[in-house]
Design a protein around this motif. Structure first.
Motif, mmCIF file in Angstrom:
data_model
loop_
_atom_site.group_PDB
_atom_site.id
_atom_site.type_symbol
_atom_site.label_atom_id
_atom_site.label_comp_id
_atom_site.label_asym_id
_atom_site.label_seq_id
_atom_site.Cartn_x
_atom_site.Cartn_y
_atom_site.Cartn_z
ATOM 1 N N ILE A 1 0.837 -1.195 0.000
ATOM 2 C CA ILE A 1 0.000 0.000 0.000
ATOM 3 C C ILE A 1 0.874 1.248 0.000
ATOM 4 C CG2 ILE A 1 -1.664 1.277 1.374
ATOM 5 C CD1 ILE A 1 -2.911 -1.380 2.107
ATOM 6 N N HIS A 2 1.920 1.226 0.823
ATOM 7 C CA HIS A 2 2.824 2.392 0.847
ATOM 8 C C HIS A 2 3.441 2.617 -0.522
ATOM 9 C CE1 HIS A 2 3.456 2.289 5.473
ATOM 10 N NE2 HIS A 2 2.313 2.821 5.094
ATOM 11 N N ALA A 3 3.908 1.531 -1.108
ATOM 12 C CA ALA A 3 4.541 1.682 -2.422
ATOM 13 C C ALA A 3 3.592 2.378 -3.382
ATOM 14 C CB ALA A 3 4.916 0.310 -2.959
ATOM 15 N N MET A 4 2.336 1.917 -3.373
ATOM 16 C CA MET A 4 1.383 2.505 -4.312
ATOM 17 C C MET A 4 1.087 3.956 -3.947
ATOM 18 S SD MET A 4 -1.196 -0.551 -5.332
ATOM 19 C CE MET A 4 -1.422 -1.340 -3.761
ATOM 20 N N CYS A 5 1.044 4.254 -2.643
ATOM 21 C CA CYS A 5 0.851 5.649 -2.220
ATOM 22 C C CYS A 5 1.930 6.517 -2.828
ATOM 23 C CB CYS A 5 0.888 5.750 -0.703
ATOM 24 S SG CYS A 5 -0.599 5.127 0.047
ATOM 25 N N LYS A 6 3.166 6.015 -2.794
ATOM 26 C CA LYS A 6 4.266 6.836 -3.302
ATOM 27 C C LYS A 6 4.094 7.069 -4.806
ATOM 28 C CE LYS A 6 7.304 5.519 0.425
ATOM 29 N NZ LYS A 6 8.250 4.507 0.917
ATOM 30 N N SER B 1 -8.912 20.136 -6.809
ATOM 31 C CA SER B 1 -8.734 19.748 -5.404
ATOM 32 C C SER B 1 -8.513 18.246 -5.270
ATOM 33 C CB SER B 1 -9.935 20.210 -4.562
ATOM 34 O OG SER B 1 -11.107 20.150 -5.328
ATOM 35 N N CYS B 2 -9.175 17.450 -6.087
ATOM 36 C CA CYS B 2 -9.016 15.995 -5.947
ATOM 37 C C CYS B 2 -7.721 15.480 -6.555
ATOM 38 C CB CYS B 2 -10.186 15.272 -6.599
ATOM 39 S SG CYS B 2 -11.732 15.559 -5.749
ATOM 40 N N ASN B 3 -7.243 16.120 -7.599
ATOM 41 C CA ASN B 3 -6.051 15.589 -8.279
ATOM 42 C C ASN B 3 -4.763 16.250 -7.835
ATOM 43 O OD1 ASN B 3 -7.866 14.125 -9.642
ATOM 44 N ND2 ASN B 3 -7.620 15.166 -11.595
ATOM 45 N N VAL B 4 -4.851 17.518 -7.420
ATOM 46 C CA VAL B 4 -3.625 18.250 -7.115
ATOM 47 C C VAL B 4 -3.433 18.391 -5.610
ATOM 48 C CG1 VAL B 4 -2.418 20.438 -7.409
ATOM 49 C CG2 VAL B 4 -3.786 19.504 -9.289
ATOM 50 N N ILE B 5 -4.506 18.725 -4.913
ATOM 51 C CA ILE B 5 -4.330 19.099 -3.491
ATOM 52 C C ILE B 5 -4.349 17.856 -2.593
ATOM 53 C CG2 ILE B 5 -5.311 20.414 -1.586
ATOM 54 C CD1 ILE B 5 -6.455 22.303 -3.868
ATOM 55 N N THR B 6 -5.451 17.109 -2.590
ATOM 56 C CA THR B 6 -5.562 16.029 -1.602
ATOM 57 C C THR B 6 -4.459 14.968 -1.729
ATOM 58 O OG1 THR B 6 -7.194 14.994 -3.032
ATOM 59 C CG2 THR B 6 -8.028 16.293 -1.184
ATOM 60 N N PRO B 7 -4.029 14.565 -2.937
ATOM 61 C CA PRO B 7 -2.984 13.528 -2.974
ATOM 62 C C PRO B 7 -1.720 13.949 -2.233
ATOM 63 C CG PRO B 7 -3.921 13.844 -5.150
ATOM 64 C CD PRO B 7 -4.459 14.933 -4.296
ATOM 65 N N GLN B 8 -1.485 15.270 -2.154
ATOM 66 C CA GLN B 8 -0.253 15.718 -1.485
ATOM 67 C C GLN B 8 -0.264 15.344 0.001
ATOM 68 O OE1 GLN B 8 2.195 16.751 -3.300
ATOM 69 N NE2 GLN B 8 0.878 16.597 -5.106
ATOM 70 N N LEU B 9 -1.448 15.054 0.551
ATOM 71 C CA LEU B 9 -1.516 14.644 1.958
ATOM 72 C C LEU B 9 -0.710 13.374 2.197
ATOM 73 C CD1 LEU B 9 -5.316 15.265 2.649
ATOM 74 C CD2 LEU B 9 -3.380 16.624 3.447
ATOM 75 N N LEU B 10 -0.464 12.626 1.123
ATOM 76 C CA LEU B 10 0.230 11.348 1.285
ATOM 77 C C LEU B 10 1.690 11.534 1.668
ATOM 78 C CD1 LEU B 10 -1.386 9.399 -1.658
ATOM 79 C CD2 LEU B 10 -1.653 8.933 0.779
ATOM 80 N N ILE C 1 2.440 12.929 4.231
ATOM 81 C CA ILE C 1 2.406 12.813 5.698
ATOM 82 C C ILE C 1 2.338 11.336 6.094
ATOM 83 C CG2 ILE C 1 1.133 13.484 7.769
ATOM 84 C CD1 ILE C 1 -0.171 15.693 5.850
ATOM 85 N N LYS C 2 3.244 10.896 6.965
ATOM 86 C CA LYS C 2 3.338 9.475 7.306
ATOM 87 C C LYS C 2 2.056 8.992 7.960
ATOM 88 C CE LYS C 2 6.783 6.161 8.964
ATOM 89 N NZ LYS C 2 6.781 5.503 7.631
ATOM 90 N N ARG C 3 1.493 9.860 8.836
ATOM 91 C CA ARG C 3 0.304 9.418 9.568
ATOM 92 C C ARG C 3 -0.824 9.094 8.588
ATOM 93 N NH1 ARG C 3 -1.603 13.304 12.166
ATOM 94 N NH2 ARG C 3 -3.470 12.261 12.967
ATOM 95 N N VAL C 4 -0.904 9.875 7.532
ATOM 96 C CA VAL C 4 -1.931 9.598 6.516
ATOM 97 C C VAL C 4 -1.616 8.285 5.829
ATOM 98 C CG1 VAL C 4 -3.001 10.441 4.403
ATOM 99 C CG2 VAL C 4 -2.299 12.059 6.178
ATOM 100 N N ARG C 5 -0.307 8.093 5.495
ATOM 101 C CA ARG C 5 0.077 6.874 4.768
ATOM 102 C C ARG C 5 -0.177 5.630 5.601
ATOM 103 N NH1 ARG C 5 4.626 9.350 3.332
ATOM 104 N NH2 ARG C 5 6.045 7.913 4.398
ATOM 105 N N ASN C 6 -0.213 5.781 6.938
ATOM 106 C CA ASN C 6 -0.394 4.606 7.774
ATOM 107 C C ASN C 6 -1.856 4.293 8.042
ATOM 108 O OD1 ASN C 6 2.255 3.974 7.880
ATOM 109 N ND2 ASN C 6 2.661 5.185 9.728
ATOM 110 N N SER C 7 -2.741 5.217 7.686
ATOM 111 C CA SER C 7 -4.164 4.945 7.925
ATOM 112 C C SER C 7 -4.798 4.412 6.650
ATOM 113 C CB SER C 7 -4.865 6.233 8.371
ATOM 114 O OG SER C 7 -6.168 6.247 7.845
ATOM 115 N N VAL C 8 -5.143 3.133 6.687
ATOM 116 C CA VAL C 8 -5.743 2.506 5.502
ATOM 117 C C VAL C 8 -7.002 3.265 5.091
ATOM 118 C CG1 VAL C 8 -6.772 0.411 4.598
ATOM 119 C CG2 VAL C 8 -4.813 0.272 6.136
ATOM 120 N N LEU C 9 -7.786 3.671 6.082
ATOM 121 C CA LEU C 9 -9.033 4.371 5.771
ATOM 122 C C LEU C 9 -8.728 5.650 5.002
ATOM 123 C CD1 LEU C 9 -12.082 4.549 6.097
ATOM 124 C CD2 LEU C 9 -11.700 5.922 8.159
ATOM 125 N N ALA C 10 -7.798 6.439 5.521
ATOM 126 C CA ALA C 10 -7.452 7.707 4.857
ATOM 127 C C ALA C 10 -7.037 7.444 3.420
ATOM 128 C CB ALA C 10 -6.330 8.402 5.623
#
Lengths: 464, 175, 988
Positions: free
Chosen positions: A294-299, A348-357, A359-368
């Motif tokens: 999941i992390h790999a794909m987040c990156k 907002s969906c393509n440029v802004i929100t993905p940047q939250l990734l 943040i490690k805490r976001v990357r660790n929450s499967v729900l997020a």
């Protein structure tokens, strides 16, 4: 690129051995499906049925049942088409490109990613057909000898390029996917009894797994991967030329091919994430689809998302730099015109929100991550909508400017795609091994075997 | 005529490899090795030549490209020339995408087809019985007894020495 | 070339989506006249379809032939050529030999061919809904005529032979009178001339002779009296090209925005109640300049200086002898000052004439008022109404008096509000199936002859009266006899009457030697100082619309779907308001408002449309809407679950504003009726074909220095004379120097068809739109589809307005397929359904089209039209008006302007047959043919001598969107504005 990160801890957790892999993957296919599966299937089927009604009504009565008009000739139809083609791309990317790059973390997700590709392309293929005024003549887009002259097809039309690109893409993906399935089908066959055994016997091509076959088999896979990689790039480039080769401001842009390809990868990975997160829950594959994956794909998501953002900026810059007032107007109109809402959803969906990734805490929450991946899908759908509709509805002559209000039927056709896609995907989870067992077995961590001359490090090459 | 086979089943591919290597060194004829997944090193252990599939791919691609271009030039420029948006009859740039896709298509199908042919696998082919375990977790090394100059016990000893879980003898008819 | 024939030939294949009636129709076309009759007429039991026994030599099946006749769409009586096929008219065109209309024909005239096939036309006499034979009807009629007071009420009759029989009818004894009523009344003009010149007549206007035109609310280019002729004359007076440019100066004073106002060089907003004072002021000023004894006195209402009457007086005076003042008002006093002004300007005899007055308006409101008095008193025993629909056209209180008539006999072509009240209904003939004549201007005649055997058992008023007077002559006889005795002697055309009559029938036009009557002098004593007009707070301007005129064409779907040239609204009349007024009311486009007469007696509710350049104190509403029976169009347009009907069952198309008109002291007031307007809160769907009315992009979205687009260009006359290159270059000649990436593989063809549109000649009258619709079988799609921007017209008139208030200027730009040589649409079609012909035509091959709409998306001009649904005709019988040379498109197929490919083919095969090579002008495409101002020129661009080639190299010439190098084959000539001395209002 993620290899180091992934070497630190095993790809497959839970100290699995080959036989465990077989049991874990084949087990679900042999038992009864879970409640969750039935739930999902019910939802998917009803969406599919509802959509089928809408599509049927439209084919029976005419394109007029859509909200299109003399100025906006394409709306949901081609938006859905481009969206689904895009979704497909991640599958090929994971199975082919990561194979070439020796990315072993792909092994546990590539099978379902490829399946996703095939189902997405099936969905994509439906829209260009039903968007025709006379869909019963759709076969006219193929160059076959006929009694009309013979009148062939227009090889200068990007829409015709699509026919070949999508056709080839579907065929090659299917072949690649099925070849990859054969050894696992053999595994299933050897565990099965009765009718299932007979069926899988046919499906598994009498596979045994002799060393010679394996050697050819691997060469074949690498070759197909090497073919699929330029193919996947070409497909969305061709799709982008549907717009890029026209004269309409907002379409007529040389940036489009790379811009579309990266967008496709972006949306594709988002969809893979969505599906994997669901699948590992529903099929209990937490040990195979680990946080590592999941992390790999987040990156990948952050990376491609950032490139997409750059593409948006480039597009706007080009419009400004071109000095063409028509081009400039298109972008001012996107951001401030009647469809500004769609434009800002896209941003907002393509440029802004993905940047939250980042943040490690976001990357660790499967729900997020799950929510983010959904948002990306929404955003990418709107990207296509914005490109198509906002460019068309106000082009050169103000006299023919108009709006576009989709009808219920159009929403039906949108649902149709998703219904079909998830139905196929759930069926796949149910009846076929959704994890490439033989590949996973090859990358299992093993206890140091005694009296072995080789160093384990060489094992890493096995995947190749 | 009959032939006798000695089969050893290993749970670990490394043991399979070491066994195979000794056979190679001692000139014991190895019929085949069967594994649930591709085992690295088995090729040289059994002396398997690298596959010639790439040539098939190349040929397929070449055919696809040629056909693609011919089709487009002939239909658009020769068979029924039409004025399309003032573009010239030979619109090469416009012909590239289709030619490219056809190249990939032919190359891919040729490769896959060749694999099935050379490996002799096809839909519904009966598979060798007695190797169910090898699609799960165990590897099989199949030794063939060619002449009387070698006594069977040595085969079993060799296989077990390399850590085979079990070893069995089979007789099968070859004609 | 193979592909040249591709869009021919599908006609006879029953296509996938063909509806039975059309298939049947296609079969009938194979047969002759009998087929048409059998399918069309309701007479006789036999429905058999039989081929000719002896084929008439002048009718070759499959070849069209032309018949000269006269348009009866309004009382202007323009000359018409009916294009017939197999004994059936399929297209009406202007008659080039007709000295008045000179080949022009308006939208209404074009649409007449459709109403011929209307199944709802009356078939036979009726009494109380009971059909009866003509014999019985005539008996009833005769007995009714022998009672006391007999009144004959008709519209203006330009037919001398009919007038002749009316005179005989009146002379036949008893208390008989003939009253003439025009819903679009010019009564005041006639009455005024009776006072000032001693002759109750409508002068013949000569706009071509006028160097300065001052028009007060006279929409002479749109709907006033004889717009086709006036428009043709008007552009003759505006010649910007050549070494000696002569462009008349046109100043328009009006309350609403009219087509004429749109064409004007200068336009002032003038409330109806200000007009009398304004014209009095003008007359007074001219008096001073003429130095004659003042008749106007000094006590005059002050006139707003903004109107610039003084400046106008100067301009007019400077051009005296070549100046013209016209007014559309029905106010007698105002018209007196108009006459006075024209007299002072020596206009009589040059720009208007009473020597040979016009007979296109004869109505007398006073007489009508008198008749209503008699009716109300119950004195009228028998009232015969012919050709008009007073129950609809009259204000309600007058209409109510109709029921007081002893016997009401109505002679009409179709059921209407008046026939509903009738004791006896006599079916009239359609102009296309009758023998008739017309004398629009004294001494200038045209003939009407049948183009098809009567589809209904109707008769002309002439025949009805003659028969009532015990004549047994048939229609043709009656006409011929009159011409033999009355016209032939005056025509000095030699002895043989039959030869003479045949020649006139062939030409459709006759001009008798002018009887040398010198212009009458104006009786100065008839002019008195003006009486004051009470200013109103807010008034209704009820005006005719270009499509429906007085409402007699409300049953014609073509005209109902014709976008109003000013508002671009279809299928409705709307309440046009100025933006200021709308803001004050708190209403926006589409909000329904209630317009109520100040006395509160009646009201109408209409959706609002904002109109630039309109006076803020008036609401403008079109007459002719709200006709009973227009709910027949309920079924027009597709039937699907989100679709809305064109008109509610039992409802009407639009609302009847006639109800608000008033008959006051012998004058029918159409404009300047005091009303109150209130917001209802409801909203309505307004089917408007143009959403964005200006070339200005929305300010908040406008790129820097690109606020205004230059698709439709205007150039000030001064600039054109002094610095044309720069003036046009200022608009950017982007196209110049575009180099091509491609080699040209297709040069060297014999022809390259092209077109030029002179925006300076185009008045936006929309005649071409209907011409195209009739020629190319363009379907009617209904209100909902138009509201969804799916109108099918192949040619649209883009109407762009710049500026606000008095500074509002308008350009009309006909837009249709530009037949690009680098056509973007061709490159993108996957199935080769649109390709380029060897003669530069962008061909659309319907039977190959799969309907991806890719071509329409890529078209920079958005001129392609898609068949979103199957669009059958509301009245299947009207399929007889289909042009057999043009494929009827099925659903799911793209279509567009083809440059009338069928006409090009016809001309080419004709030249092949006769062996004579095509000459410039041999091919006239439908839109060009009927254009009253010849704004459209079609021809061969490969021929440097062709008119179109010459146009395309003119300094005013430019191609729309040249800069994207699609190489359009259509050139536009910029509109010229004669700004007088002043600066060009809005150079861009």
């Amino acid at each position: 690129m993620h290899t180091d990160a992934l070497q630190a801890t095993p790809l497959i957790t839970g100290g699995k051995r080959a036989t465990d892999v077989t049991r874990d993957v084949c087990g679900p296919l042999e038992g009864r499906p879970s409640k969750l599966w039935y739930l999902g299937m019910a939802a998917a089927l009803s969406a599919f049925g509802l959509g089928a009604l809408a599509v049927g009504y439209q084919v029976a009565n005419g394109i007029g049942t859509w909200g299109l008009n003399r100025t906006v000739g394409w709306g949901f139809d081609i938006t859905n088409f481009v969206f689904w083609v895009g979704i497909g791309h991640a599958g090929t990317l994971i199975s082919a490109v990561l194979l070439l790059f020796r990315q072993k973390w792909r092994t546990s997700i590539n099978r379902s990613a490829e399946a996703m590709t095939i189902f997405a392309v099936i969905c994509a293929g439906i829209y260009p057909v039903i968007h025709m005024g006379r869909p019963w003549l759709a076969y006219w887009v193929f160059p076959y000898p006929n009694a009309r002259g013979p009148l062939w097809v227009n090889f200068r039309s990007a829409l015709l390029w699509d026919v070949f690109a999508i056709g080839t893409y579907f065929t090659i993906s299917l072949v690649f996917w099925y070849i990859g399935l054969i050894p696992d089908l053999a595994t299933v066959r050897d565990r099965a009894t009765g009718l299932r055994k007979k069926i899988f016997n046919v499906l598994s091509f009498g596979w045994v797994g002799s060393a010679r076959t394996w050697s050819r088999y691997e060469t074949c896979c690498v070759l197909l991967a090497a073919l699929a990689t330029p193919l996947v790039v070409s497909v969305h480039s061709v799709v982008s030329t549907d717009f890029a080769t026209s004269v309409i401001p907002g379409w007529h842009a040389t940036l489009f091919p790379p811009y579309f390809v990266i967008g496709a990868v972006f949306s594709g990975f988002a969809m893979v994430l969505t599906l994997m997160i669901i699948a590992r829950k529903v099929m209990h594959f937490e040990n195979y689809i680990t946080m590592k994956h999941i992390h790999a794909m987040c990156k990948v998501l952050v990376f491609t998302g950032s490139i997409v953002a750059a593409a948006y900026l480039t597009e706007i810059f080009t419009a400004w730099y071109s000095g063409s007032s028509y081009e400039q107007f298109v972008f001012l109109n996107r951001a401030g015109g009647p469809f500004a809402w769609a434009f800002w959803i896209m941003v907002s969906c393509n440029v802004i929100t993905p940047q939250l990734l980042w943040i490690k805490r976001v990357r660790n929450s499967v729900l997020a991550i799950f929510i983010l991946s959904l948002l990306v899908n929404v955003g990418m759908w709107f990207e296509r909508f914005v490109i198509i509709v906002t460019s068309l509805h106000r082009d050169f002559l103000p006299s023919s400017w108009s709006g576009y209000i989709p009808t219920k039927i159009e929403f039906g056709s949108l649902i149709f795609g998703f219904g079909l896609f998830f139905t196929l995907f759930l069926l796949f989870c149910r009846f076929l091994p959704m994890i490439a067992m033989f590949e996973v077995k090859a990358v299992l961590e093993r206890p140091e075997p005694k009296e072995l001359p080789q160093s384990p490090s060489e094992n890493e090459e096995v995947a190749a | 005529m009959m032939r006798r086979l000695h089969i050893g089943f290993f749970d670990d591919e490394q043991r399979l490899l070491s066994a195979a290597r000794e056979c190679r060194d001692r000139g014991i004829p190895v019929l085949d090795a069967i594994s649930p997944f591709p085992v690295h090193g088995i090729d040289e252990a059994l002396g398997i030549e690298p596959s010639r599939l790439p040539w098939v791919t190349l040929a397929g691609g070449a055919v696809g490209a040629t056909l693609g271009l011919l089709l487009q030039y002939w239909t658009a420029g020769v068979n029924w020339p039409l004025n399309i948006g003032g573009k010239p009859l030979d619109s090469f740039p416009a012909f590239v995408p289709v030619a490219f896709e056809l190249t990939i298509l032919f190359a891919g199908l040729a490769t896959a087809g060749a694999l099935l042919l050379r490996s002799g696998i096809w839909p519904g082919k009966r598979h060798k019985p007695g190797f169910e375990a090898t699609t799960d977790g165990s590897h099989a090394l199949i030794l063939e007894e060619r002449d009387a100059s070698f006594e069977p016990g040595a085969y079993r000893e060799l296989l077990l020495r390399h850590g085979a879980e079990r070893s069995e003898e089979r007789e099968e008819v070859i004609s | 070339m193979q592909h040249d024939q591709l869009n021919q030939g599908e006609l006879l294949l029953p296509g996938r989506q063909v509806d039975p009636s059309r298939r049947a129709f296609l079969q009938w076309t194979g047969f002759g006249l009998a087929g048409a009759v059998a399918t069309g007429c309701s007479r006789g039991p036999t429905r058999a379809v039989v081929p000719y026994l002896d084929a008439p030599e002048d009718i070759v099946p499959g070849r069209s032939y032309r018949i000269a006749t006269t348009c009866a769409g309004c009382s202007a009586a323009c000359g018409v050529i009916a294009r017939c096929r197999d004994g059936r008219p399929i297209k009406l065109e202007g008659n080039g030999l007709h000295a008045l209309s000179r080949g022009g024909l308006c939208a209404v005239g074009q649409a007449e061919v459709l109403s011929l096939y209307d199944t709802q036309r009356l078939g036979m006499p009726e009494s109380a809904g009971e059909p009866m034979a003509w014999e019985a009807a005539t008996t009833t009629l005769r007995s009714a005529l022998n009672k006391g007071k007999v009144r004959l009420l008709t519209g203006t009759l330009t037919s001398p032979s009919t007038r002749h029989w009316i005179d005989r009818f009146l002379a036949a004894g008893g208390d008989r009178e003939h009253v003439v009523f025009d819903s679009l009344s010019a009564s005041a003009i006639l009455d005024a001339h009776e006072r000032t010149h001693g002759l109750r007549a409508l002068p013949a206007y000569q706009f071509q002779a006028a160097h300065v035109i001052a028009s007060f609310d006279a929409d002479f280019l749109g709907t006033w009296i004889s717009p086709v002729v006036f428009a043709a004359d008007y552009v003759v007076g505006r010649r910007p090209d050549g070494d000696h440019p002569q462009v008349s100066r046109h100043v328009q004073f009006e309350a609403r925005m009219s087509l004429t106002g749109a064409a004007a060089d200068e336009r002032k907003r003038l409330a109806p109640w200000q007009q009398r004072a304004a014209l009095a002021e003008l007359a007074a000023q001219l008096e001073q300049r003429a130095g004659v004894a003042s008749r106007m006195g000094d006590e005059r209402q002050a006139v707003d200086a903004e109107l610039g009457i003084t400046a106008l007086a100067d301009e007019l005076w400077a051009a005296r002898g070549h100046a013209l003042v016209v007014s559309g008002t029905n106010d007698l006093e105002t018209q007196l000052y108009v006459n006075y002004a024209n007299a002072l300007l020596d206009a009589y005899g040059s720009t208007l004439s009473l020597a040979q007055p016009s007979l296109q308006r004869a109505g007398s409101d006073a007489a009508v008022a008198e008749l209503c008095g008699e009716l109300a008193a119950g004195e009228v025993e028998t009232l015969i109404i012919s050709g008009i629909n007073p129950a609809f056209e009259w204000p309600d209180e007058l209409a109510a008096t109709l029921e007081r008539a002893g016997t009401l006999i109505v002679h009409a072509g179709e059921r209407n509000e008046t026939t509903a009240l009738a004791d006896l209904v006599l079916p009239a003939l359609h102009a296309l199936e009758s023998w008739d004549d017309a004398e629009p201007i004294t001494g200038r005649y045209s003939l009407t002859q049948p183009t098809v055997q009567g589809l209904r058992d109707g008769h002309s008023l002439r025949w009805v009266l003659a028969t009532a007077l015990a004549s047994s002559a048939e229609e043709r006889e009656l006409l011929a006899n009159y011409w033999r005795t009355e016209i032939h002697p005056r025509a000095d055309a030699g002895g043989n009457f039959d030869a003479f009559f045949d020649r006139v029938l062939h030409d459709g036009w006759l001009e008798t030697p002018a009887t040398k009557t010198s212009e009458r002098k104006l009786y100065a004593k008839s002019i008195h100082p003006p009486t004051a007009v009470v200013a109103l707070d807010f008034a209704l301007v009820a005006h005719p619309s270009v499509g429906l005129l007085d409402g007699s064409h409300a049953h014609n779907p073509w005209l109902q779907e014709l976008p109003d040239p000013v508002t671009k609204v279809t299928w409705d009349n709307v309440a046009s308001l100025s933006a200021e007024r709308a803001e004050a009311l708190g209403v926006v486009h589409g909000d329904v408002v209630r317009i109520e007469a100040v006395d509160g007696a009646r009201a109408v509710e209409l959706p609002v449309v904002l109109q630039r350049g309109q006076h803020s104190d008036v609401v403008a509403v079109a007459l002719g809407y709200g006709r009973v029976g227009t709910d027949r169009f309920h079924g027009v347009g597709p039937d699907w679950f989100e679709g809305r009907p064109t008109v509610e069952a039992g409802g009407t198309v639009g609302s009847r504003v006639e109800a608000l008109r008033r008959m006051q002291d012998g004058v029918l007031e159409g404009d300047g009726i005091g009303v109150t307007i209130t917001k209802t809160g409801a909203t309505a769907q307004v089917a408007c074909t143009q959403d964005h009315h200006s070339l200005e992009v929305p300010p908040h979205l406008a790129p820097k220095d690109a606020e205004v687009r230059d698709a439709a260009r205007t150039i000030a006359l001064a600039d054109l004379i002094h610095d044309p290159e720069h003036a046009m270059g200022g608009h950017g000649h982007h196209g110049a120097g575009n180099s091509d990436l491609w080699t040209d593989d297709f040069g060297g063809a014999l022809h390259h068809w092209g077109m030029s549109i002179d925006l300076n000649r185009c008045t936006g009258c929309s005649g071409c739109v209907i011409a195209c619709q009739a020629e190319n079988n363009v379907p009617v799609v209904g209100r909902d589809e138009v509201a969804r921007h799916r109108e099918m017209h192949w040619i649209r008139i883009d109407r762009y307005t710049q500026g606000f208030g008095d500074a509002t200027s308008t350009v009309h730009q006909p837009m249709f397929c530009q037949q690009c040589d680098n056509a973007p649409c061709e490159a993108v079609c996957p199935v080769l359904a649109t390709v380029h012909s060897s003669e530069g035509l962008n061909q659309q091959i319907y039977n190959r089209c799969v309907g991806t709409r890719y071509c329409a998306n890529t078209c920079p001009y958005k001129v392609r039209r898609f068949n979103w649904f199957e669009y059958p005709r509301e009245d299947e019988n009207q399929n007889h008006a289909l042009n057999p040379d043009v494929t009827v498109r099925s659903r799911g197929v793209m279509e567009k302007c083809s440059f009338c490919a069928q006409r090009i083919q016809e001309a080419k095969s004709e030249s092949a047959r006769t062996g004579q090579s095509l000459a410039d002008g041999d091919i006239k495409v439908a839109c060009q043919q009927s254009c009253p101002t010849q704004a459209i020129v079609f021809g061969d661009l490969n021929d440097p001598e062709s008119e179109v080639s010459k146009h395309s190299v003119q300094v005013r010439a430019y191609g729309v969107l040249e800069e994207i190098n699609v190489k359009p084959s259509v050139r536009y000539l910029a509109k010229v504005e004669n700004t007088g001395g002043k600066e060009n209002g809005h150079a861009h």
